[in-house]
Design a protein around this motif. Structure first.
Motif, PDB file in Angstrom:
ATOM      1  N   SER A  78       0.842  -1.212   0.000  1.00 27.09           N
ATOM      2  CA  SER A  78       0.000   0.000   0.000  1.00 27.09           C
ATOM      3  C   SER A  78       0.866   1.246   0.000  1.00 27.09           C
ATOM      4  N   LEU A  79       1.926   1.228   0.786  1.00 28.25           N
ATOM      5  CA  LEU A  79       2.821   2.387   0.864  1.00 28.25           C
ATOM      6  C   LEU A  79       3.498   2.633  -0.495  1.00 28.25           C
ATOM      7  N   LYS A  80       3.980   1.564  -1.089  1.00 29.82           N
ATOM      8  CA  LYS A  80       4.655   1.699  -2.390  1.00 29.82           C
ATOM      9  C   LYS A  80       3.706   2.254  -3.447  1.00 29.82           C
ATOM     10  N   THR A  81       2.457   1.732  -3.469  1.00 30.59           N
ATOM     11  CA  THR A  81       1.472   2.200  -4.441  1.00 30.59           C
ATOM     12  C   THR A  81       1.210   3.687  -4.244  1.00 30.59           C
ATOM     13  N   ALA A  82       0.980   4.082  -2.982  1.00 31.01           N
ATOM     14  CA  ALA A  82       0.683   5.497  -2.701  1.00 31.01           C
ATOM     15  C   ALA A  82       1.864   6.381  -3.084  1.00 31.01           C
ATOM     16  N   GLU A  83       3.064   5.922  -2.804  1.00 32.08           N
ATOM     17  CA  GLU A  83       4.254   6.720  -3.138  1.00 32.08           C
ATOM     18  C   GLU A  83       4.425   6.865  -4.648  1.00 32.08           C
ATOM     19  N   GLY A 118      -1.748  10.913   3.378  1.00 28.86           N
ATOM     20  CA  GLY A 118      -1.994   9.466   3.260  1.00 28.86           C
ATOM     21  C   GLY A 118      -0.716   8.662   3.420  1.00 28.86           C
ATOM     22  N   ILE A 119       0.353   9.136   2.794  1.00 29.69           N
ATOM     23  CA  ILE A 119       1.639   8.425   2.866  1.00 29.69           C
ATOM     24  C   ILE A 119       2.172   8.418   4.295  1.00 29.69           C
ATOM     25  N   LYS A 120       1.984   9.526   4.982  1.00 30.90           N
ATOM     26  CA  LYS A 120       2.445   9.602   6.377  1.00 30.90           C
ATOM     27  C   LYS A 120       1.738   8.526   7.216  1.00 30.90           C
ATOM     28  N   LYS A 121       0.425   8.416   7.006  1.00 29.94           N
ATOM     29  CA  LYS A 121      -0.351   7.410   7.746  1.00 29.94           C
ATOM     30  C   LYS A 121       0.108   5.998   7.383  1.00 29.94           C
ATOM     31  N   LEU A 122       0.300   5.786   6.069  1.00 32.92           N
ATOM     32  CA  LEU A 122       0.719   4.454   5.610  1.00 32.92           C
ATOM     33  C   LEU A 122       2.105   4.087   6.150  1.00 32.92           C
ATOM     34  N   LYS A 123       2.959   5.099   6.311  1.00 34.84           N
ATOM     35  CA  LYS A 123       4.291   4.842   6.869  1.00 34.84           C
ATOM     36  C   LYS A 123       4.190   4.388   8.326  1.00 34.84           C
ATOM     37  N   GLU A 124       3.218   4.979   9.031  1.00 38.74           N
ATOM     38  CA  GLU A 124       2.988   4.573  10.424  1.00 38.74           C
ATOM     39  C   GLU A 124       2.535   3.110  10.478  1.00 38.74           C
TER      40      GLU A 124
END
Ligand code: ZN
Length: 231
Positions: free
Chosen positions: A43-48, A124-130
């Motif tokens: 999910s993080l990779k996709t969002a990034e 969104g990325i910040k949240k996904l990183k968490e």
């Protein structure tokens, strides 16, 4: 220990060995893969990558908008310089500036929209990183626990293998062959006798079978063929 008891023990030890091997395989899988972490990572990779795509488009469009912006600045400078005295010329410059501004406004709307997407993407990325960090931490501590367990199970397994070896060397070849021959069946092939019944098929045994089972010879159930063990 009677022969039947030794074969029964051998079976139990082998079941336990199988169980331990299965446990080790499952733990190994959990050490190598973690669904929650892998999902968080994906999910993080996709969002990034989505955000990077928008960022690229934004930069391109912003560069495209640079030319009309410069033209508008030039015209405005001319208009306010006071050098143009001809009213027709003034009108013509104003019209040109108007057209350029209208076309630029469209680009600016798109740019603004992209800017909003970039901002929300950042959140969104910040949240996904968490989520990613939490999942990784949980997996790391799970792995630490699993590695301790793996060592314990391996130790038990080597003890079981030792016991198996001892039992194998205490059982004659014919009995082992009979035991091995029954192994294709599901579940237990050496079964206990309780209240005169074979626990493999629940059928009552004959007096003769019971008497023979009490001795030291290997007796099989007349109904299901399993090796009987009278404790
Ligand atoms: Zn039986």
């Amino acid at each position: 220990m009677s022969l039947a008891k030794r074969v029964f023990e051998l079976q139990q030890v082998e079941f336990s060995i199988q169980g331990h091997i299965k446990q080790l395989e499952e733990m190994d899988l959990r050490i190598r893969h973690n669904d929650q972490f892998e999902q968080a990572e994906a999910s993080l990779k996709t969002a990034e990558s989505e955000r990077a795509g928008i960022e690229k488009q934004y930069k391109e469009l912003d560069a495209e908008a640079e030319a009309p912006r410069a033209q508008i600045r030039q015209i405005t400078d001319k208009l306010y310089s006071g050098k143009i005295k001809n009213p027709k010329e003034l009108v013509s410059y104003e019209q040109e500036a108007g057209l350029l501004k209208a076309s630029l406004a469209k680009k600016d709307d798109v740019l603004l929209d992209m800017m909003e997407k970039l901002e929300s993407g950042k959140v969104g990325i910040k949240k996904l990183k968490e989520v990613y960090k939490t999942a990784l931490g949980a997996w790391e501590s799970e792995k630490t626990e699993l590695k301790v367990l793996v060592d314990e199970v391996k130790k038990e397994l080597s003890e079981l293998e030792k016991k198996r070896g001892e039992l194998l060397s205490s059982i004659d070849r014919d009995t082992l062959a009979a035991y091995e021959g029954l192994k294709g069946r599901k579940g237990q092939v050496v079964v206990k006798v309780e209240q005169g019944r074979c626990l493999g098929c629940r059928v009552a045994l004959s007096v003769n079978e019971l008497q023979r089972a009490r001795g030291n010879a290997i007796v099989t159930c007349g109904n299901c063929g399993r090796i009987l063990y009278l404790s």
